[in-house]
Design a protein around this motif. Structure first.
Motif, PDB file in Angstrom:
ATOM      1  N   ARG A 100      50.476  15.457  74.572  1.00 34.85           N
ATOM      2  CA  ARG A 100      50.419  16.890  74.862  1.00 34.85           C
ATOM      3  C   ARG A 100      51.528  17.689  74.193  1.00 34.85           C
ATOM      4  NH1 ARG A 100      47.888  17.324  79.978  1.00 34.85           N
ATOM      5  NH2 ARG A 100      46.235  15.748  80.069  1.00 34.85           N
ATOM      6  N   LEU A 101      52.710  17.067  74.061  1.00 39.08           N
ATOM      7  CA  LEU A 101      53.876  17.808  73.583  1.00 39.08           C
ATOM      8  C   LEU A 101      54.834  16.837  72.906  1.00 39.08           C
ATOM      9  CD1 LEU A 101      55.324  20.635  73.664  1.00 39.08           C
ATOM     10  CD2 LEU A 101      56.469  19.839  75.752  1.00 39.08           C
ATOM     11  N   HIS A 102      55.593  17.360  71.924  1.00 38.06           N
ATOM     12  CA  HIS A 102      56.545  16.524  71.190  1.00 38.06           C
ATOM     13  C   HIS A 102      57.897  17.227  71.122  1.00 38.06           C
ATOM     14  CE1 HIS A 102      53.259  13.914  69.783  1.00 38.06           C
ATOM     15  NE2 HIS A 102      52.577  15.049  69.711  1.00 38.06           N
ATOM     16  N   VAL A 103      58.933  16.479  71.456  1.00 34.92           N
ATOM     17  CA  VAL A 103      60.313  16.955  71.395  1.00 34.92           C
ATOM     18  C   VAL A 103      61.057  16.057  70.420  1.00 34.92           C
ATOM     19  CG1 VAL A 103      62.441  17.360  72.699  1.00 34.92           C
ATOM     20  CG2 VAL A 103      60.207  17.756  73.796  1.00 34.92           C
ATOM     21  N   MET A 104      61.648  16.630  69.376  1.00 41.82           N
ATOM     22  CA  MET A 104      62.379  15.836  68.387  1.00 41.82           C
ATOM     23  C   MET A 104      63.883  16.025  68.552  1.00 41.82           C
ATOM     24  SD  MET A 104      62.228  15.832  64.188  1.00 41.82           S
ATOM     25  CE  MET A 104      60.731  14.852  64.091  1.00 41.82           C
ATOM     26  N   ASP A 105      64.566  14.921  68.762  1.00 42.56           N
ATOM     27  CA  ASP A 105      66.026  14.917  68.793  1.00 42.56           C
ATOM     28  C   ASP A 105      66.532  14.946  67.355  1.00 42.56           C
ATOM     29  OD1 ASP A 105      68.712  14.345  68.942  1.00 42.56           O
ATOM     30  OD2 ASP A 105      68.473  12.347  69.813  1.00 42.56           O
ATOM     31  N   ALA A 106      66.958  16.125  66.927  1.00 41.50           N
ATOM     32  CA  ALA A 106      67.532  16.305  65.585  1.00 41.50           C
ATOM     33  C   ALA A 106      68.939  16.870  65.677  1.00 41.50           C
ATOM     34  CB  ALA A 106      66.638  17.219  64.751  1.00 41.50           C
ATOM     35  N   VAL A 107      69.581  16.643  66.815  1.00 40.85           N
ATOM     36  CA  VAL A 107      70.975  17.067  66.953  1.00 40.85           C
ATOM     37  C   VAL A 107      71.826  16.277  65.964  1.00 40.85           C
ATOM     38  CG1 VAL A 107      72.927  17.306  68.526  1.00 40.85           C
ATOM     39  CG2 VAL A 107      70.594  17.653  69.380  1.00 40.85           C
ATOM     40  N   VAL A 108      71.656  14.956  66.027  1.00 37.12           N
ATOM     41  CA  VAL A 108      72.218  14.064  65.018  1.00 37.12           C
ATOM     42  C   VAL A 108      71.082  13.186  64.525  1.00 37.12           C
ATOM     43  CG1 VAL A 108      73.909  12.274  64.481  1.00 37.12           C
ATOM     44  CG2 VAL A 108      74.481  14.069  66.126  1.00 37.12           C
ATOM     45  N   ALA A 109      70.776  13.250  63.258  1.00 35.18           N
ATOM     46  CA  ALA A 109      69.677  12.489  62.670  1.00 35.18           C
ATOM     47  C   ALA A 109      70.207  11.216  62.025  1.00 35.18           C
ATOM     48  CB  ALA A 109      68.953  13.339  61.638  1.00 35.18           C
TER      49      ALA A 109
END
Length: 381
Positions: free
Chosen positions: A200-209
């Motif tokens: 339903r939904l996607h959250v990407m952790d891109a604080v530190v890649a």
């Protein structure tokens, strides 16, 4: 024309309150959590837990981001929530514990048991007609992906689309590389997973890649963002543009758009920037100018000409290979045990007192060995 909305929330640290505010406000900008899931549904929150590892190595979704999503659900009255992934090694609970996450910290959510598997037929699939899913997947009414922004030796990047491969039981995932041995077919299979479970939904952790030798042995690099959308292909397209990678070179993007799970066309994506609580529209060019990294270490190679591709298959030349760094290898044998090829493409041919040896005639270039090496001793070049 209806566009895929993507929110980029500026978040320059893993301070838990700041991360929560970023996730909360970004989801609100997309219509609120109730727009995607209902309180009466069983919800599975799916982070990237490649294998049990320390937070600072940047191999997994950061625990602050996982907790932010769980807190958002809890404060909105959602009580039927589980969190889980099927790591390549170890258990989901072990991976969560390694991140310092116990159930007491998960805002009422339970850690899913991702060890039991169920066979699911999917005759509508383009590449895959069946899957061995973790049983918890079938018990969930809705799935929310919480992925990590990382490079990937096989697919160039791993983000929202690739994250759903963790719904397959860990021991089965390596075999998927044998059944779908090239990036295009493997991507088709990933898209089949999306069309079947419909996250339903996607959250990407891109604080530190993670850049470089990802997804398990790369280098952490600050990006300062949390990226959220219902469209997994659009999120991965934003990822690609942020690192100066042509989105159409990412096979999960092109296969995903063909199959209808999302779009990688920039004119079909509406970007919104959330900075200090202020929401504004932003163009792709402005996004790259403010947050992009032209020197981000990621493969930007285009598909090779057919003649070179044929030569690669016949001679083993003109193609990327995994190599073992003898100075880092501790001869643990994890790469050997996880090679999915019949007869193994990497073995202790010279004995267990020596580093493993590749037989490149057998190697299918799935890079499972490189992905899973805990010593970061395998590189692809």
């Amino acid at each position: 024309m209806r566009k895929s909305n993507v929110v980029l929330a500026v978040c320059r640290s893993y301070d838990e309150e700041k991360v929560y505010e970023s996730v909360r406000d970004a989801v609100a900008a997309l219509g609120g959590i109730g727009h995607f899931v209902s309180p009466e549904e069983n919800i599975l929150v799916k982070p990237n837990l490649l294998y049990p590892s320390k937070t600072e190595k940047c191999i997994t979704t950061n625990p602050a981001v996982i907790k932010a999503v769980l807190r958002l659900l809890s404060e909105a009255g959602y009580a039927r929530v589980k969190v889980g992934d099927s790591p390549a090694t170890g258990s989901c609970r072990q991976a969560m514990n390694q991140l310092g996450l116990s159930e007491e910290q998960l805002y009422g959510a339970k850690i899913a048991d991702m060890s039991r598997e169920v066979f699911v037929r999917y005759p509508e699939g383009k590449a895959a007609k069946s899957f061995w899913f973790c049983e918890e997947v079938l018990q969930a009414d809705a799935i929310i992906g919480v992925c990590k922004m990382k490079t990937h030796a096989f697919l160039k990047i791993t983000g929202a689309v690739k994250n759903m491969y963790g719904l397959i039981c860990g021991t089965r995932k390596a075999q998927g590389h044998v059944r779908y041995p090239n990036a295009a077919k493997f991507s088709e299979m990933l898209v089949d997973i999306h069309n079947l479970v419909k996250p339903r939904l996607h959250v990407m952790d891109a604080v530190v890649a993670m850049e470089g030798n990802g997804p398990g042995s790369g280098t952490p690099t600050e990006m300062g963002l949390i990226i959220i959308s219902a469209d997994p292909v659009a999120i991965d397209t934003v990822f690609a543009r942020l690192v100066d990678l042509d989105p159409v070179l990412v096979p999960t993007n092109t296969q995903g758009m063909v199959a209808g799970i999302g779009t990688c066309r920039e004119n079909e994506i509406a970007l919104m920037l959330l900075d200090n609580g202020i929401l504004t529209d932003i163009s792709f060019d402005e996004m790259f100018s403010r947050f992009g990294k032209k020197d981000f270490d990621v493969s930007r190679e285009k598909d090779r000409l057919s003649v070179l591709s044929l030569l690669s298959k016949v001679t083993g030349r003109f193609t990327r290979r995994p190599y073992i760094d003898a100075g880092k290898c501790v001869k643990c044998g994890i790469c050997v045990n996880h090679c999915p090829v019949k007869g193994r493409a990497v073995t202790f041919k010279k004995g267990k007192d020596n580093i493993p040896v590749y037989d490149y005639r057998k190697c299918i270039r799935c890079f499972c060995c490189q992905e899973i090496c805990p010593q970061h001793a395998i590189i692809v070049k």
